[in-house]
Design a protein around this motif. Structure first.
Motif, PDB file in Angstrom:
ATOM      1  N   ALA A   1      89.102  35.636  36.806  1.00 54.62           N
ATOM      2  CA  ALA A   1      88.522  34.509  37.685  1.00 54.62           C
ATOM      3  C   ALA A   1      87.922  35.383  38.812  1.00 54.62           C
ATOM      4  O   ALA A   1      86.720  35.003  39.231  1.00 54.62           O
ATOM      5  CB  ALA A   1      89.538  33.837  38.331  1.00 54.62           C
ATOM      6  N   TYR A   2      88.286  36.508  39.110  1.00 55.75           N
ATOM      7  CA  TYR A   2      87.521  37.395  40.093  1.00 55.75           C
ATOM      8  C   TYR A   2      86.223  37.990  39.643  1.00 55.75           C
ATOM      9  O   TYR A   2      85.172  37.736  40.483  1.00 55.75           O
ATOM     10  CB  TYR A   2      88.384  38.520  40.877  1.00 55.75           C
ATOM     11  CG  TYR A   2      87.747  39.121  41.698  1.00 55.75           C
ATOM     12  CD1 TYR A   2      87.589  39.138  43.078  1.00 55.75           C
ATOM     13  CD2 TYR A   2      87.282  40.498  41.323  1.00 55.75           C
ATOM     14  CE1 TYR A   2      86.878  39.922  43.808  1.00 55.75           C
ATOM     15  CE2 TYR A   2      86.566  41.358  42.358  1.00 55.75           C
ATOM     16  CZ  TYR A   2      86.365  41.072  43.510  1.00 55.75           C
ATOM     17  OH  TYR A   2      85.891  41.804  44.295  1.00 55.75           O
ATOM     18  N   VAL A   3      86.358  38.531  38.707  1.00 53.57           N
ATOM     19  CA  VAL A   3      85.188  38.860  37.855  1.00 53.57           C
ATOM     20  C   VAL A   3      84.192  37.878  37.460  1.00 53.57           C
ATOM     21  O   VAL A   3      82.971  38.278  38.166  1.00 53.57           O
ATOM     22  CB  VAL A   3      85.393  39.843  36.762  1.00 53.57           C
ATOM     23  CG1 VAL A   3      84.296  40.205  35.956  1.00 53.57           C
ATOM     24  CG2 VAL A   3      86.497  40.940  36.890  1.00 53.57           C
ATOM     25  N   ALA A   4      84.527  36.802  37.144  1.00 56.86           N
ATOM     26  CA  ALA A   4      83.598  35.770  36.912  1.00 56.86           C
ATOM     27  C   ALA A   4      82.838  35.359  38.007  1.00 56.86           C
ATOM     28  O   ALA A   4      81.655  34.708  38.253  1.00 56.86           O
ATOM     29  CB  ALA A   4      84.494  34.735  36.060  1.00 56.86           C
ATOM     30  N   ALA A   5      83.857  35.209  39.343  1.00 55.50           N
ATOM     31  CA  ALA A   5      83.043  34.701  40.422  1.00 55.50           C
ATOM     32  C   ALA A   5      82.270  35.508  41.017  1.00 55.50           C
ATOM     33  O   ALA A   5      81.066  35.259  41.685  1.00 55.50           O
ATOM     34  CB  ALA A   5      84.355  34.381  41.625  1.00 55.50           C
ATOM     35  N   GLN A   6      82.554  36.811  40.992  1.00 60.20           N
ATOM     36  CA  GLN A   6      81.530  37.894  41.363  1.00 60.20           C
ATOM     37  C   GLN A   6      80.224  37.851  40.902  1.00 60.20           C
ATOM     38  O   GLN A   6      79.179  37.867  41.254  1.00 60.20           O
ATOM     39  CB  GLN A   6      82.297  39.488  41.395  1.00 60.20           C
ATOM     40  CG  GLN A   6      83.532  39.365  42.629  1.00 60.20           C
ATOM     41  CD  GLN A   6      82.876  39.616  43.785  1.00 60.20           C
ATOM     42  OE1 GLN A   6      83.127  38.393  44.640  1.00 60.20           O
ATOM     43  NE2 GLN A   6      82.165  40.553  44.274  1.00 60.20           N
ATOM     44  N   ALA A   7      80.413  37.663  39.298  1.00 58.09           N
ATOM     45  CA  ALA A   7      78.995  37.538  38.524  1.00 58.09           C
ATOM     46  C   ALA A   7      78.443  36.421  38.867  1.00 58.09           C
ATOM     47  O   ALA A   7      77.105  36.628  38.959  1.00 58.09           O
ATOM     48  CB  ALA A   7      79.598  37.748  36.889  1.00 58.09           C
ATOM     49  N   GLN A   8      79.097  35.273  38.884  1.00 52.82           N
ATOM     50  CA  GLN A   8      78.171  34.199  39.226  1.00 52.82           C
ATOM     51  C   GLN A   8      77.367  34.224  40.647  1.00 52.82           C
ATOM     52  O   GLN A   8      76.269  33.888  40.999  1.00 52.82           O
ATOM     53  CB  GLN A   8      79.053  32.894  39.318  1.00 52.82           C
ATOM     54  CG  GLN A   8      79.363  32.727  38.001  1.00 52.82           C
ATOM     55  CD  GLN A   8      78.361  32.471  36.970  1.00 52.82           C
ATOM     56  OE1 GLN A   8      77.368  31.496  37.354  1.00 52.82           O
ATOM     57  NE2 GLN A   8      78.306  33.016  35.822  1.00 52.82           N
ATOM     58  N   THR A   9      78.270  34.966  41.786  1.00 50.81           N
ATOM     59  CA  THR A   9      77.507  34.998  43.104  1.00 50.81           C
ATOM     60  C   THR A   9      76.242  35.877  42.925  1.00 50.81           C
ATOM     61  O   THR A   9      75.395  35.592  43.679  1.00 50.81           O
ATOM     62  CB  THR A   9      78.618  35.944  44.059  1.00 50.81           C
ATOM     63  OG1 THR A   9      79.885  34.900  44.451  1.00 50.81           O
ATOM     64  CG2 THR A   9      78.012  36.091  45.485  1.00 50.81           C
ATOM     65  N   VAL A  10      76.490  37.066  42.205  1.00 48.87           N
ATOM     66  CA  VAL A  10      75.120  37.835  41.833  1.00 48.87           C
ATOM     67  C   VAL A  10      74.040  36.876  41.323  1.00 48.87           C
ATOM     68  O   VAL A  10      72.934  37.265  41.594  1.00 48.87           O
ATOM     69  CB  VAL A  10      75.570  39.196  41.013  1.00 48.87           C
ATOM     70  CG1 VAL A  10      74.387  39.920  40.516  1.00 48.87           C
ATOM     71  CG2 VAL A  10      76.580  39.989  41.837  1.00 48.87           C
ATOM     72  N   LEU A  11      74.380  36.221  40.233  1.00 46.53           N
ATOM     73  CA  LEU A  11      73.425  35.351  39.587  1.00 46.53           C
ATOM     74  C   LEU A  11      72.755  34.425  40.535  1.00 46.53           C
ATOM     75  O   LEU A  11      71.564  34.037  40.315  1.00 46.53           O
ATOM     76  CB  LEU A  11      73.974  34.728  38.173  1.00 46.53           C
ATOM     77  CG  LEU A  11      74.208  35.628  37.255  1.00 46.53           C
ATOM     78  CD1 LEU A  11      74.954  35.141  35.868  1.00 46.53           C
ATOM     79  CD2 LEU A  11      72.932  36.737  36.840  1.00 46.53           C
TER      80      LEU A  11
END
Length: 302
Positions: A58-68
């Motif tokens: 969940a953390y990795v997915a959230a970080q990726a979405q923040t970047v996008l």
């Protein structure tokens, strides 16, 4: 060379914006669609303890979405280029972009410079190094600060040419791309040498100049559908030679080394010097079999 789908690797900060700016200009000129990708650290390959594993994913997915989301904000005003966004997990950002390019059938990959380089120059970092030695499609690199001082549009393609099969094929692809993009093409050959020259050295340089000029004239014959100029650039080194030409609004195209693998990007020593010295974006094209026709980007057509 046909460019209908561009994959742009994005990271937060100015260098990510540099790459996005080049990707948009190229997509706009080529009439291509754009996919913006963020390559993040992968999740664990084997499941761990349930709660920890779920929290990490969940953390990795959230970080990726923040970047996008940052990329979406930067491109909010772009209305004339279709844009998609995707994240991908891989231990190497360059290799991850190569995987995505194959999966999405992208025709080119665009990235910004590595951190720490000089303004207006391209610094090759680990991501670019992986792409420049493994990509089956052209790789375009933006210089530092390109987003701040970019031209309103790509107005010309320039090919660094020397007479060998790889360069001949790169020129053929550049003619095709220039025709599709409706921009003029310039072919340049670098003649390097430094210091004061005596009579013998000056005579040898004159012969070299005559030879490369003849090579340039020969390669452009039969291409009446594209406006083309030829130029011999002289200097003590690559940087000095490139400083003698106008790169405003241009993208410089380099052929891969003849010693590299077929259907892969692989720069030689001079190409790497050109990448690091050019005051404009640089595109490295894969090495193709001699006489190969058709798109340089799609593996199924090569």
């Amino acid at each position: 060379m046909k460019i209908e789908h561009i994959l742009a690797g994005f990271v937060p900060g100015g260098r990510g914006q540099d790459g996005l700016t080049l990707a948009v200009l190229l997509a706009r000129r080529a009439g291509a669609r754009l996919t913006v990708a963020h390559v993040h650290v992968p999740t664990w390959p084997t499941p761990g303890p349930g709660k920890i594993d779920a929290e990490w994913r969940a953390y990795v997915a959230a970080q990726a979405q923040t970047v996008l989301e940052q990329a979406r904000e930067l491109l909010a005003g772009v209305r004339d280029v279709p844009v998609d966004f995707v994240s991908h997990g891989h231990r190497g950002s360059g290799r991850g972009l190569v995987q995505l390019a194959g999966r999405l059938e992208a025709d080119a990959v665009v990235i910004g410079p590595a951190p720490g380089g000089g303004k207006g120059r391209i610094r090759v970092g680990s991501t670019a190094d992986q792409l420049l030695h493994t990509s089956p499609v052209p790789v375009a690199l933006a210089p530092r600060g390109y987003a701040e001082s970019h031209p309103p549009a790509l107005r010309r393609l320039t090919v660094a040419y020397r007479r060998d099969p790889a360069s001949d094929e790169a020129v053929r692809q550049a003619f095709e791309l220039a025709g599709r993009m409706d921009v003029p093409l310039r072919l340049v050959t670098l003649v390097l040498g430094g210091g004061r020259r005596g009579g013998v050295e000056a005579e040898m340089l004159g012969r070299i100049r005559e030879k490369v000029t003849a090579d340039l004239d020969e390669i452009v014959r039969g291409h009446d559908d594209v406006r083309v100029d030829v130029e011999v650039l002289e200097g003590r080194d690559v940087a000095a030679a490139l400083a003698g030409t106008d790169c405003e609004g241009a993208m410089l195209i380099c052929a891969s080394s003849e010693t590299g693998p077929l259907r892969r990007v692989f720069p030689g020593d001079v190409s790497l010097k050109i990448i690091r010295s050019a005051p404009c974006p640089v595109m490295m094209v894969p090495r193709s079999p001699a006489g190969k026709r058709g798109s340089a980007g799609r593996r199924g057509k090569r």
